[in-house]
Design an enzyme around this catalytic site. Structure first.
Site, PDB file in Angstrom:
ATOM      1  N   SER A 192      10.276   0.328  -6.450  1.00 11.79           N
ATOM      2  CA  SER A 192       9.193   0.107  -7.396  1.00 11.79           C
ATOM      3  C   SER A 192       9.735  -0.401  -8.723  1.00 11.79           C
ATOM      4  O   SER A 192      10.362  -1.454  -8.772  1.00 11.79           O
ATOM      5  CB  SER A 192       8.381   1.396  -7.534  1.00 11.79           C
ATOM      6  OG  SER A 192       7.058   1.115  -7.888  1.00 11.79           O
ATOM      7  N   HIS A 199       3.235   3.338  -0.451  1.00 14.33           N
ATOM      8  CA  HIS A 199       4.259   3.106  -1.469  1.00 14.33           C
ATOM      9  C   HIS A 199       5.397   4.114  -1.336  1.00 14.33           C
ATOM     10  O   HIS A 199       6.514   3.847  -1.771  1.00 14.33           O
ATOM     11  CB  HIS A 199       3.614   3.211  -2.852  1.00 14.33           C
ATOM     12  CG  HIS A 199       4.454   2.676  -3.961  1.00 14.33           C
ATOM     13  ND1 HIS A 199       4.947   1.387  -3.980  1.00 14.33           N
ATOM     14  CD2 HIS A 199       4.886   3.251  -5.121  1.00 14.33           C
ATOM     15  CE1 HIS A 199       5.648   1.191  -5.094  1.00 14.33           C
ATOM     16  NE2 HIS A 199       5.633   2.302  -5.791  1.00 14.33           N
ATOM     17  N   ASP A 258       0.662  -0.517   1.117  1.00 19.98           N
ATOM     18  CA  ASP A 258       1.061  -0.051  -0.217  1.00 19.98           C
ATOM     19  C   ASP A 258      -0.102  -0.270  -1.177  1.00 19.98           C
ATOM     20  O   ASP A 258      -0.472  -1.403  -1.477  1.00 19.98           O
ATOM     21  CB  ASP A 258       2.296  -0.827  -0.679  1.00 19.98           C
ATOM     22  CG  ASP A 258       2.928  -0.260  -1.945  1.00 19.98           C
ATOM     23  OD1 ASP A 258       2.183   0.223  -2.820  1.00 19.98           O
ATOM     24  OD2 ASP A 258       4.160  -0.329  -2.051  1.00 19.98           O
TER      25      ASP A 258
END
Length: 329
Positions: free
Chosen positions: A151, A309, A280
């Protein structure tokens, strides 16, 4: 969630984020562990931690005086992990335990204003994050590293390469990563509108504790049929987030949303693995991994069907094996 005649700003921000199933970076949360050292490959020199010369967990003081916390265990070729927003190095415990037991050195740091690192008022930007990572690698004299970023951490890894090159780097892994850019812009016409990130800022400013609790639902995909997400994982996510500094986490929203990492991705001149879940809800795959894998010169894209995610937790066994295979390839 009930409708109200007048919305509280924090509630409005949370609803806008959750309803849009978009935008912020973080990573899974697991408790800290004692690292297990495996046998080092023949090419790898011992490092100070393995020899007992320094503590297992320590700090590096960077040029502005901030202290960056890191964990360092195992021996062998090093994996270096960069976590997502708003969490800490503990987000990588599942990977670090596994790889440490497979004969690799495993290192992870807390980004400034996150976890146990200094809570700085200034310097909470991607240039400084990348330089802090460089300071950790320099202090530990890390070489032949496999950098792994999730991320926001994927942006940090890419920007590290953009600013510092790949002299210490053998390979790169981006998982659920934000590059090339999240927000809609002239260079990213299919990105998310700025209002999404303004709502995140509003939620974090007004009541970050509740915002982080709400965020665990789309982050782990707990709103999907058949999802298996424990309350413990949600609680750990919240705890890690609340350990960080409010100002620094607020500033970081700009860094994972507005920074354009395109030129950084072009400079990744080592083999790269791009991993993403096709469900996600935080960093949509079409605006991230699908583009990043085309920009990086030597990248392999691996899509996890149905993964959220938080695939580093929900698909930990699969992801750990993919990391191991990529390291040995």
């Amino acid at each position: 969630m009930t409708d109200q005649d007048q919305d509280d700003p924090a509630d409005s921000g949370r609803r806008s984020f959750l309803a849009g199933s978009t935008a912020l970076a973080a990573s899974l949360a697991l408790p800290s562990f004692a690292f297990a050292a495996g046998s080092a490959p023949a090419h790898a020199a011992p490092h100070p931690t393995a020899q007992g010369d320094t503590p297992m967990s320590n700090y590096v003081t960077v040029k502005d005086g901030a202290r960056i916390f890191y964990k360092d265990g195992g021996s062998g070729q090093p994996f270096v992990f960069s976590h997502g927003w708003p969490l800490s190095a503990d987000a990588w415990d599942a990977q670090m335990l596994f790889l440490g037991q497979q004969g690799f050195r495993v290192i992870a740091h807390d980004r400034r204003s996150h976890g146990r690192s200094s809570q700085t008022w200034d310097g909470n930007n991607m240039d400084t994050y990348a330089d802090d990572l460089a300071a950790v690698l320099d202090a530990l004299d890390v070489r032949d590293a496999i950098l792994v970023g999730h991320s926001t951490g994927g942006g940090e890894v890419a920007h590290y390469v953009g600013r510092h090159g790949t002299g210490r780097v053998a390979k790169v892994v981006l998982v659920g990563a934000v590059p090339p850019q999240m927000v809609k812009s002239a260079n990213n016409p299919n990105g998310l509108p700025m209002s999404v990130f303004d709502d995140i800022r509003a939620g974090v400013a007004a009541d970050r504790s509740q915002f982080y609790k709400d965020l665990t639902t789309p982050f782990f995909g707990a709103n999907r049929p058949g999802a298996k997400v424990s309350q413990g994982m949600r609680d750990s996510f919240w705890l890690q987030g609340m350990l960080g500094g409010h100002k620094g986490q607020y500033d970081c929203i700009r860094e994972f949303s507005e920074v354009d990492y395109t030129e950084d991705l072009k400079k990744i001149d080592v083999p790269a693995l791009v991993v993403h879940g096709d469900d996600d809800q935080i960093v949509p795959i079409q605006n991230s991994a699908h583009l990043a894998a085309k920009i990086i010169p030597n990248a392999t894209l691996k899509v996890y069907p149905g993964a959220s995610h938080a695939l580093t937790f929900t698909h930990a066994d699969q992801f750990n094996q993919d990391l191991l295979a990529f390291a040995k390839a």
